[in-house]
Motif scaffolding. Structure first.
Motif, PDB file in Angstrom:
ATOM      1  N   VAL A  46      30.143  49.216  41.321  1.00  0.00           N
ATOM      2  CA  VAL A  46      29.536  50.014  40.258  1.00  0.00           C
ATOM      3  C   VAL A  46      30.430  51.193  39.891  1.00  0.00           C
ATOM      4  CG1 VAL A  46      27.568  51.484  39.677  1.00  0.00           C
ATOM      5  CG2 VAL A  46      27.201  49.337  40.912  1.00  0.00           C
ATOM      6  N   ARG A  47      30.998  51.858  40.910  1.00  0.00           N
ATOM      7  CA  ARG A  47      31.819  53.042  40.642  1.00  0.00           C
ATOM      8  C   ARG A  47      33.314  52.737  40.645  1.00  0.00           C
ATOM      9  NH1 ARG A  47      30.764  58.027  40.696  1.00  0.00           N
ATOM     10  NH2 ARG A  47      32.628  58.496  41.931  1.00  0.00           N
ATOM     11  N   ARG A  48      33.747  51.933  41.596  1.00  0.00           N
ATOM     12  CA  ARG A  48      35.187  51.706  41.743  1.00  0.00           C
ATOM     13  C   ARG A  48      35.494  50.240  41.502  1.00  0.00           C
ATOM     14  NH1 ARG A  48      38.974  54.798  42.793  1.00  0.00           N
ATOM     15  NH2 ARG A  48      37.489  56.419  43.353  1.00  0.00           N
ATOM     16  N   ARG A  49      36.485  49.992  40.639  1.00  0.00           N
ATOM     17  CA  ARG A  49      36.793  48.631  40.223  1.00  0.00           C
ATOM     18  C   ARG A  49      37.989  48.039  40.941  1.00  0.00           C
ATOM     19  NH1 ARG A  49      31.927  48.342  37.886  1.00  0.00           N
ATOM     20  NH2 ARG A  49      31.726  49.556  35.997  1.00  0.00           N
ATOM     21  N   MET A  50      38.932  48.887  41.385  1.00  0.00           N
ATOM     22  CA  MET A  50      40.169  48.386  41.978  1.00  0.00           C
ATOM     23  C   MET A  50      40.615  49.312  43.101  1.00  0.00           C
ATOM     24  SD  MET A  50      42.270  47.448  38.466  1.00  0.00           S
ATOM     25  CE  MET A  50      43.573  46.489  39.274  1.00  0.00           C
ATOM     26  N   ILE A  51      41.413  48.755  44.003  1.00  0.00           N
ATOM     27  CA  ILE A  51      42.146  49.522  45.013  1.00  0.00           C
ATOM     28  C   ILE A  51      43.580  49.039  44.931  1.00  0.00           C
ATOM     29  CG2 ILE A  51      42.451  50.001  47.462  1.00  0.00           C
ATOM     30  CD1 ILE A  51      39.441  49.711  47.809  1.00  0.00           C
ATOM     31  N   TRP A  54      44.407  45.333  43.954  1.00  0.00           N
ATOM     32  CA  TRP A  54      43.309  44.507  44.462  1.00  0.00           C
ATOM     33  C   TRP A  54      42.094  44.727  43.571  1.00  0.00           C
ATOM     34  CZ3 TRP A  54      44.660  41.288  48.375  1.00  0.00           C
ATOM     35  CH2 TRP A  54      45.759  41.643  49.170  1.00  0.00           C
ATOM     36  N   CYS A  55      41.565  43.659  42.987  1.00  0.00           N
ATOM     37  CA  CYS A  55      40.492  43.817  42.014  1.00  0.00           C
ATOM     38  C   CYS A  55      39.235  43.019  42.355  1.00  0.00           C
ATOM     39  CB  CYS A  55      40.989  43.445  40.613  1.00  0.00           C
ATOM     40  SG  CYS A  55      41.606  41.748  40.436  1.00  0.00           S
ATOM     41  N   TRP A 131      41.330  38.923  45.073  1.00  0.00           N
ATOM     42  CA  TRP A 131      42.175  38.763  43.901  1.00  0.00           C
ATOM     43  C   TRP A 131      43.055  39.992  43.749  1.00  0.00           C
ATOM     44  CZ3 TRP A 131      38.135  37.247  39.561  1.00  0.00           C
ATOM     45  CH2 TRP A 131      37.550  36.016  39.891  1.00  0.00           C
ATOM     46  N   VAL A 132      44.262  39.751  43.273  1.00  0.00           N
ATOM     47  CA  VAL A 132      45.211  40.811  42.949  1.00  0.00           C
ATOM     48  C   VAL A 132      45.531  40.700  41.461  1.00  0.00           C
ATOM     49  CG1 VAL A 132      47.495  41.797  43.402  1.00  0.00           C
ATOM     50  CG2 VAL A 132      46.212  40.705  45.267  1.00  0.00           C
ATOM     51  N   ALA A 133      45.342  41.773  40.711  1.00  0.00           N
ATOM     52  CA  ALA A 133      45.665  41.757  39.287  1.00  0.00           C
ATOM     53  C   ALA A 133      47.180  41.801  39.095  1.00  0.00           C
ATOM     54  CB  ALA A 133      45.024  42.953  38.589  1.00  0.00           C
ATOM     55  N   LEU A 134      47.681  40.974  38.191  1.00  0.00           N
ATOM     56  CA  LEU A 134      49.111  40.966  37.898  1.00  0.00           C
ATOM     57  C   LEU A 134      49.436  42.037  36.855  1.00  0.00           C
ATOM     58  CD1 LEU A 134      49.784  37.124  37.638  1.00  0.00           C
ATOM     59  CD2 LEU A 134      50.312  38.642  39.552  1.00  0.00           C
ATOM     60  N   MET A 251      38.202  42.258  33.351  1.00  0.00           N
ATOM     61  CA  MET A 251      37.871  41.069  34.136  1.00  0.00           C
ATOM     62  C   MET A 251      36.558  40.511  33.630  1.00  0.00           C
ATOM     63  SD  MET A 251      38.711  42.228  38.060  1.00  0.00           S
ATOM     64  CE  MET A 251      37.757  40.868  38.723  1.00  0.00           C
ATOM     65  N   TRP A 252      36.563  39.225  33.341  1.00  0.00           N
ATOM     66  CA  TRP A 252      35.325  38.528  32.983  1.00  0.00           C
ATOM     67  C   TRP A 252      35.405  37.118  33.534  1.00  0.00           C
ATOM     68  CZ3 TRP A 252      34.080  34.127  30.168  1.00  0.00           C
ATOM     69  CH2 TRP A 252      32.697  33.947  29.927  1.00  0.00           C
ATOM     70  N   TRP A 253      34.359  36.715  34.260  1.00  0.00           N
ATOM     71  CA  TRP A 253      34.313  35.443  34.962  1.00  0.00           C
ATOM     72  C   TRP A 253      35.538  35.320  35.849  1.00  0.00           C
ATOM     73  CZ3 TRP A 253      35.508  29.840  33.415  1.00  0.00           C
ATOM     74  CH2 TRP A 253      34.849  28.949  34.275  1.00  0.00           C
ATOM     75  N   ASN A 254      36.426  34.333  35.611  1.00  0.00           N
ATOM     76  CA  ASN A 254      37.604  34.136  36.459  1.00  0.00           C
ATOM     77  C   ASN A 254      38.902  34.537  35.761  1.00  0.00           C
ATOM     78  OD1 ASN A 254      36.253  32.961  38.774  1.00  0.00           O
ATOM     79  ND2 ASN A 254      35.800  31.256  37.412  1.00  0.00           N
TER      80      ASN A 254
END
Length: 304
Positions: A46-51, A54-55, A131-134, A251-254
């Motif tokens: 809810v508050r944090r989307r990524m580290i 890492w998403c 998952w890791v965002a590119l 990010m939406w679905w996959n």
């Protein structure tokens, strides 16, 4: 692994950062079907989307169950499959066929687009899917798959770590990382002093046992600036981290994209085209994409 929610919400991520230590509670999500495994999803929250990059963090088990995730697409991300118990069979549209076991890594880089499935027999399953965002410069790359049966191990005061992705405690994983990352399974015995890269933000998830100051369930978020963390107890901990991701993403679905129109195009290609390839050998139909929300998807800041 897929996001199997039939009505996935818009997941908005980006560069803004609140800067405070947080306990990120997970939410239960069914992993397919009425008798589905249940996973605890602590990222995105809810508050944090990524580290770092890492998403997505799903933790599941220990539970006697059979995993069955039909063929589904991914774009703009890497999937990281890590087990503590059980075996999972990966198939993808490149023709990869690979079982992953505890202590081994299956890493799939979706790039411009790939599809895959995952399944297991009924057994004790316990693991995490991440998952890791590119970054923008890599998200159009050709898809690839890697299996690493051997990963570096490093020891320090009160701990032994297996380095899954990136670098941790002076050791570096052979797995492909396209942004500065840390990912490790850390076994804690007694009082441990974990070294941390002060340029990274970090997240810690208790996998099993009892390790203070962690508690079962939530992901503990640590902002950049820390050079170490003291842990005490006996158990295993997932450590993830990275330089704060400088790009806004949707990010939406996959899918991981940069705006609404990209997501629409990805969905259309999966439902009507052949750009994601076909997964051979899975006994069942591919997953259909959910219906898009009625409003435009917008990239926003990474935290509220």
């Amino acid at each position: 692994m897929s996001n199997l929610e039939r009505d996935p919400g818009e997941i908005l991520c980006g560069a803004a950062d609140g800067g405070a230590t947080e306990s990120l509670a997970g939410r239960e999500v069914p992993l397919g079907g009425p008798r589905a495994m249940r996973v605890s999803r602590t990222l995105p929250g809810v508050r944090r989307r990524m580290i770092g990059a890492w998403c997505f963090v799903d933790a599941y088990g220990p539970e006697v169950a059979a995993m069955r995730v039909p063929p589904h697409p991914h774009t703009g991300l890497q999937t990281v499959s890590w087990l503590l118990s059980g075996e999972v069979l990966h198939r993808d549209s490149l023709g990869s066929l690979q079982v992953v076991r505890p202590g081994q890594l299956n890493l799939m880089t979706a790039g411009r687009g790939i599809s895959h499935s995952e399944e297991s027999r009924e057994e004790l399953l316990h693991g995490v899917q991440l998952w890791v965002a590119l970054p923008d410069g890599a998200r159009g790359m050709e898809p690839r798959f890697e299996h690493h049966a051997e990963l570096p191990r490093v020891s320090g005061p009160g701990f032994t770590a297996t380095v899954i992705m990136g670098s941790f405690a002076g050791a570096t994983s052979p797995a492909t990382a396209l942004t500065p990352l840390a990912g490790a399974e850390v076994a804690v015995s007694g009082t441990a002093e974990l070294p941390l890269d002060p340029a990274f933000e970090h997240g810690l998830l208790l996998l099993d046992g009892e390790v203070e100051p962690l508690e079962p369930g939530p992901l503990l978020y640590l902002p950049p600036g820390r050079t170490g963390l003291s842990l005490n107890g006996d158990g295993r901990v997932l450590v993830i981290g990275g330089e704060p991701f400088a790009e806004e993403i949707v990010m939406w679905w996959n899918f991981v994209g940069r705006d609404h129109d990209e997501i629409v195009a990805f969905r259309k290609e999966w439902m009507e085209g052949d750009g994601f390839g076909a997964v051979e050998g899975f006994d069942g139909a591919p997953l259909p994409a959910p219906v898009l929300p009625g409003t435009r998807l917008r990239p926003r800041g990474r935290s509220r």
